[in-house]
Design a protein around this motif. Structure first.
Motif, PDB file in Angstrom:
ATOM      1  N   ALA A 193      66.499  94.407  -6.096  1.00 36.66           N
ATOM      2  CA  ALA A 193      65.614  95.390  -5.457  1.00 36.66           C
ATOM      3  C   ALA A 193      64.258  94.756  -5.211  1.00 36.66           C
ATOM      4  N   GLU A 194      63.735  95.029  -4.049  1.00 38.40           N
ATOM      5  CA  GLU A 194      62.389  94.596  -3.703  1.00 38.40           C
ATOM      6  C   GLU A 194      62.206  93.074  -3.660  1.00 38.40           C
ATOM      7  N   LYS A 213      75.993  99.457  -4.906  1.00 34.62           N
ATOM      8  CA  LYS A 213      75.861 100.913  -5.041  1.00 34.62           C
ATOM      9  C   LYS A 213      76.219 101.640  -3.745  1.00 34.62           C
ATOM     10  N   HIS A 264      74.516 105.657  -6.440  1.00 37.15           N
ATOM     11  CA  HIS A 264      73.089 105.353  -6.633  1.00 37.15           C
ATOM     12  C   HIS A 264      72.289 106.549  -7.144  1.00 37.15           C
ATOM     13  N   ASN A 283      70.839 107.022 -12.137  1.00 35.00           N
ATOM     14  CA  ASN A 283      69.886 108.127 -11.960  1.00 35.00           C
ATOM     15  C   ASN A 283      70.522 109.509 -12.138  1.00 35.00           C
ATOM     16  N   GLN A 307      72.961 103.404 -14.956  1.00 33.72           N
ATOM     17  CA  GLN A 307      71.728 102.649 -14.683  1.00 33.72           C
ATOM     18  C   GLN A 307      70.588 103.648 -14.547  1.00 33.72           C
ATOM     19  N   TYR A 363      66.862  99.745 -15.705  1.00 41.92           N
ATOM     20  CA  TYR A 363      66.100  99.116 -14.625  1.00 41.92           C
ATOM     21  C   TYR A 363      64.624  99.394 -14.851  1.00 41.92           C
ATOM     22  N   GLN A 364      63.808  98.608 -14.201  1.00 43.17           N
ATOM     23  CA  GLN A 364      62.348  98.621 -14.434  1.00 43.17           C
ATOM     24  C   GLN A 364      62.018  98.490 -15.923  1.00 43.17           C
ATOM     25  N   PRO A 365      62.596  97.488 -16.595  1.00 45.32           N
ATOM     26  CA  PRO A 365      62.349  97.345 -18.036  1.00 45.32           C
ATOM     27  C   PRO A 365      60.896  97.024 -18.366  1.00 45.32           C
ATOM     28  N   THR A 366      60.126  96.648 -17.341  1.00 45.33           N
ATOM     29  CA  THR A 366      58.701  96.361 -17.599  1.00 45.33           C
ATOM     30  C   THR A 366      57.835  97.597 -17.375  1.00 45.33           C
ATOM     31  N   ASN A 384      56.241  85.678 -23.608  1.00 41.39           N
ATOM     32  CA  ASN A 384      55.365  86.473 -22.750  1.00 41.39           C
ATOM     33  C   ASN A 384      55.725  87.961 -22.854  1.00 41.39           C
ATOM     34  N   LYS A 394      64.049  92.304 -11.847  1.00 40.36           N
ATOM     35  CA  LYS A 394      63.747  91.503 -10.674  1.00 40.36           C
ATOM     36  C   LYS A 394      63.167  90.169 -11.150  1.00 40.36           C
ATOM     37  N   THR A 401      61.866  86.311  -9.280  1.00 40.09           N
ATOM     38  CA  THR A 401      61.808  85.471  -8.083  1.00 40.09           C
ATOM     39  C   THR A 401      61.372  84.044  -8.419  1.00 40.09           C
ATOM     40  N   GLN A 444      61.016  81.830 -14.809  1.00 36.11           N
ATOM     41  CA  GLN A 444      61.224  83.148 -15.411  1.00 36.11           C
ATOM     42  C   GLN A 444      62.718  83.445 -15.542  1.00 36.11           C
ATOM     43  N   GLN A 503      63.924  81.845 -18.585  1.00 34.85           N
ATOM     44  CA  GLN A 503      63.509  82.610 -19.770  1.00 34.85           C
ATOM     45  C   GLN A 503      64.440  83.807 -19.966  1.00 34.85           C
ATOM     46  N   ASN A 504      64.815  84.440 -18.865  1.00 36.76           N
ATOM     47  CA  ASN A 504      65.641  85.641 -18.961  1.00 36.76           C
ATOM     48  C   ASN A 504      67.042  85.320 -19.493  1.00 36.76           C
TER      49      ASN A 504
HETATM   50  N1  LIG Z   1      69.909 101.711 -10.035  1.00 36.79           N
HETATM   51  C1  LIG Z   1      68.703 101.763  -9.546  1.00 36.79           C
HETATM   52  O1  LIG Z   1      68.323 102.794  -9.024  1.00 36.79           O
HETATM   53  C2  LIG Z   1      67.839 100.521  -9.633  1.00 36.79           C
HETATM   54  C3  LIG Z   1      68.359  99.382 -10.183  1.00 36.79           C
HETATM   55  C4  LIG Z   1      67.544  98.250 -10.238  1.00 36.79           C
HETATM   56  C5  LIG Z   1      66.261  98.304  -9.776  1.00 36.79           C
HETATM   57  N2  LIG Z   1      65.779  99.450  -9.245  1.00 36.79           N
HETATM   58  C6  LIG Z   1      64.419  99.459  -8.690  1.00 36.79           C
HETATM   59  O2  LIG Z   1      64.014  98.138  -8.742  1.00 36.79           O
HETATM   60  C7  LIG Z   1      62.674  98.021  -8.432  1.00 36.79           C
HETATM   61  C8  LIG Z   1      62.160  96.758  -9.118  1.00 36.79           C
HETATM   62  O3  LIG Z   1      61.484  97.068 -10.221  1.00 36.79           O
HETATM   63  P1  LIG Z   1      60.077  96.342 -10.596  1.00 36.79           P
HETATM   64  O4  LIG Z   1      59.858  95.145  -9.760  1.00 36.79           O
HETATM   65  O5  LIG Z   1      59.017  97.338 -10.688  1.00 36.79           O
HETATM   66  O6  LIG Z   1      60.321  96.019 -12.077  1.00 36.79           O
HETATM   67  P2  LIG Z   1      61.090  94.960 -12.921  1.00 36.79           P
HETATM   68  O7  LIG Z   1      62.487  94.744 -12.496  1.00 36.79           O
HETATM   69  O8  LIG Z   1      60.876  95.515 -14.278  1.00 36.79           O
HETATM   70  O9  LIG Z   1      60.307  93.564 -12.705  1.00 36.79           O
HETATM   71  C9  LIG Z   1      58.943  93.447 -12.894  1.00 36.79           C
HETATM   72  C10 LIG Z   1      58.480  92.033 -12.744  1.00 36.79           C
HETATM   73  O10 LIG Z   1      58.809  91.247 -13.876  1.00 36.79           O
HETATM   74  C11 LIG Z   1      58.657  89.882 -13.491  1.00 36.79           C
HETATM   75  N3  LIG Z   1      59.478  89.028 -14.363  1.00 36.79           N
HETATM   76  C12 LIG Z   1      60.821  88.848 -14.377  1.00 36.79           C
HETATM   77  N4  LIG Z   1      61.179  87.989 -15.358  1.00 36.79           N
HETATM   78  C13 LIG Z   1      60.027  87.596 -15.976  1.00 36.79           C
HETATM   79  C14 LIG Z   1      59.721  86.726 -17.046  1.00 36.79           C
HETATM   80  N5  LIG Z   1      60.665  86.055 -17.704  1.00 36.79           N
HETATM   81  N6  LIG Z   1      58.431  86.561 -17.395  1.00 36.79           N
HETATM   82  C15 LIG Z   1      57.446  87.206 -16.750  1.00 36.79           C
HETATM   83  N7  LIG Z   1      57.662  88.044 -15.725  1.00 36.79           N
HETATM   84  C16 LIG Z   1      58.945  88.242 -15.346  1.00 36.79           C
HETATM   85  C17 LIG Z   1      59.067  89.805 -12.040  1.00 36.79           C
HETATM   86  O11 LIG Z   1      58.055  89.061 -11.392  1.00 36.79           O
HETATM   87  P3  LIG Z   1      58.284  88.272 -10.006  1.00 36.79           P
HETATM   88  O12 LIG Z   1      58.292  89.339  -8.949  1.00 36.79           O
HETATM   89  O13 LIG Z   1      57.114  87.396  -9.951  1.00 36.79           O
HETATM   90  O14 LIG Z   1      59.565  87.534 -10.078  1.00 36.79           O
HETATM   91  C18 LIG Z   1      59.051  91.282 -11.582  1.00 36.79           C
HETATM   92  O15 LIG Z   1      58.220  91.513 -10.497  1.00 36.79           O
HETATM   93  C19 LIG Z   1      62.114  99.346  -8.753  1.00 36.79           C
HETATM   94  O16 LIG Z   1      61.676  99.992  -7.599  1.00 36.79           O
HETATM   95  C20 LIG Z   1      63.299 100.111  -9.339  1.00 36.79           C
HETATM   96  O17 LIG Z   1      63.189 101.476  -9.067  1.00 36.79           O
HETATM   97  C21 LIG Z   1      66.556 100.563  -9.177  1.00 36.79           C
END
Ligand SMILES: NC(=O)c1ccc[n+]([C@@H]2O[C@H](COP(=O)([O-])OP(=O)(O)OC[C@H]3O[C@@H](n4cnc5c(N)ncnc54)[C@H](OP(=O)(O)O)[C@@H]3O)[C@@H](O)[C@H]2O)c1
Length: 333
Positions: free
Chosen positions: A40-41, A97, A130, A180, A201, A227-230, A260, A279, A281, A285, A288-289
């Motif tokens: 996503a994104e 999805k 979804h 959801n 999810q 999702y959005q674990p951060t 981190n 997510k 990119t 990272q 690390q994941n």
């Molecule tokens: N089923 C669903 O409905 C579903 C499923 C999945 C996602 N989503 C959607 O996905 C979207 C993405 O979420 P989000 O970008 O806000 O949150 P996220 O997935 O929690 O990611 C946040 C950020 O963490 C960074 N990151 C990843 N691994 C890292 C590491 N090892 N160390 C430091 N930073 C790290 C990434 O940075 P970089 O960008 O720099 O890589 C990413 O931008 C949301 O809109 C969510 O609603 C929905």
């Protein structure tokens, strides 16, 4: 205190020359690497590079959706890594999805076929509804009337589910799941399902720990995926919520474990027995994941993270407010 319900074990991906990765197993035996890349994104022009690097880094779980508008690019990366002999299809777990405009049972198979074509695959490991909310059948993702209002459909998600079950029968998907949904909605599916949902999810992080929903899923043998674990990334103007990455408690744990803040937030979920969709990119990272097994949070710190819960939901799906199947408007779970 922490007894993850899904069977978790460590498998060695020696054939892919990578590190250990934790695996959870669905009730039907499908194996799921706990660390997944959420596509996503990720902008389409960098998606193929990101997914190639994710596979090279050892990530074996790729979470996709047509609404992310980059499935062609994800599929290109998977194809390239398979063609190069780096990985075999069966070593990957790929999910996608069913989007809200395709809830009508007559469109479900067509939607999956389009997704498979974009991903250049002949089956998915998991296909997820979804959202419980159907939108009007349409070729645009958010169909609106001339007043700009989103158009809903009256298709019951239970009927959509039955159409998804036939995709399992036909070997096009190995498992089906939900995203959801609230507990009451999942219960409606469980009551009538011929093929039970394997997973859920939802948004999950220390501000929204989802303990009740996790317990519900555990009781029904569903793997819980975060999702959005951060959590929320920006300070919300209308709340006192601050981004988790800069929260003093998370920063303190980050120093204590020499990891981190994002690694702390991912490890929290893995120790709860959950799958993490994040997510990423950046190749460092991604590594690390994959390497999330390299440290362990102590009980006291896990408890402290649990106590940060304030039921703060970032993704309210407010664009669909008023939908009869909105999962969060009257949710008591
Ligand atoms: N089923 C669903 O409905 C579903 C499923 C999945 C996602 N989503 C959607 O996905 C979207 C993405 O979420 P989000 O970008 O806000 O949150 P996220 O997935 O929690 O990611 C946040 C950020 O963490 C960074 N990151 C990843 N691994 C890292 C590491 N090892 N160390 C430091 N930073 C790290 C990434 O940075 P970089 O960008 O720099 O890589 C990413 O931008 C949301 O809109 C969510 O609603 C929905």
């Amino acid at each position: 205190m922490y007894a993850p319900c899904a069977k978790t074990c460590l498998l060695d991906y020696r054939d892919a020359k990578t590190k250990l990765a934790r695996i959870v197993t669905f009730y039907n035996g499908v194996k799921v690497p706990v660390m997944g890349i959420a596509t996503a994104e990720i902008e389409p022009h960098i998606t193929t590079r990101c997914v190639r690097e994710a596979i090279e880094s050892g990530l074996r779980h790729i979470d996709c959706a047509p609404i992310f508008c980059n499935q062609e690019e994800v599929g290109q990366a998977i194809k390239e890594k398979i063609d190069e002999g780096f990985i075999k299809r069966e070593q990957l777990y790929v999910s996608s999805k069913l989007w809200n405009t395709r809830h009508n049972p007559k469109w479900v198979r067509r939607a999956l076929e389009e997704t498979l074509k974009q991903l250049k695959l002949d089956y998915l490991d998991n296909y997820v509804m979804h959202s419980p909310m159907g939108f009007r059948d349409s070729l645009v993702n958010y169909p609106r009337n001339n007043r700009g209002e989103l158009l809903f459909s009256d298709v019951d998600y239970v009927d959509t589910w039955h159409a998804m079950e036939s995709l399992v029968d036909d070997g096009l998907v190995r498992s089906i799941g939900l995203a959801n949904f609230n507990a009451e909605q999942i219960a409606r599916i469980l009551e009538v399902a011929r093929v039970a949902p394997a997973n859920l999810q939802v948004e999950c992080h220390p501000y929204l720990t989802q303990k009740n929903l996790m317990d519900f899923c555990c009781k029904h043998n569903m793997v819980f995926m975060c999702y959005q674990p951060t959590g929320p990334t920006r300070k919300k103007a209308d709340t006192r919520i601050i981004p988790l990455k800069s929260h003093p408690k998370i920063v303190c744990l980050s120093k204590k474990y020499d990891k981190n803040p994002v690694e702390i937030l991912m490890r929290y979920q893995v120790q709860r027995g959950n799958v993490v969709l994040i997510k990423a990119t950046n190749k460092d990272q991604m590594k690390q994941n994959v390497n999330i097994e390299s440290f362990q949070l102590c009980r006291k710190d896990m408890k402290m993270l649990d106590l940060m819960n304030c039921n703060f939901r970032n993704n309210l799906i407010s664009s669909a407010t008023g939908h009869p199947h909105h999962p969060f408007e009257n949710d008591c779970s």
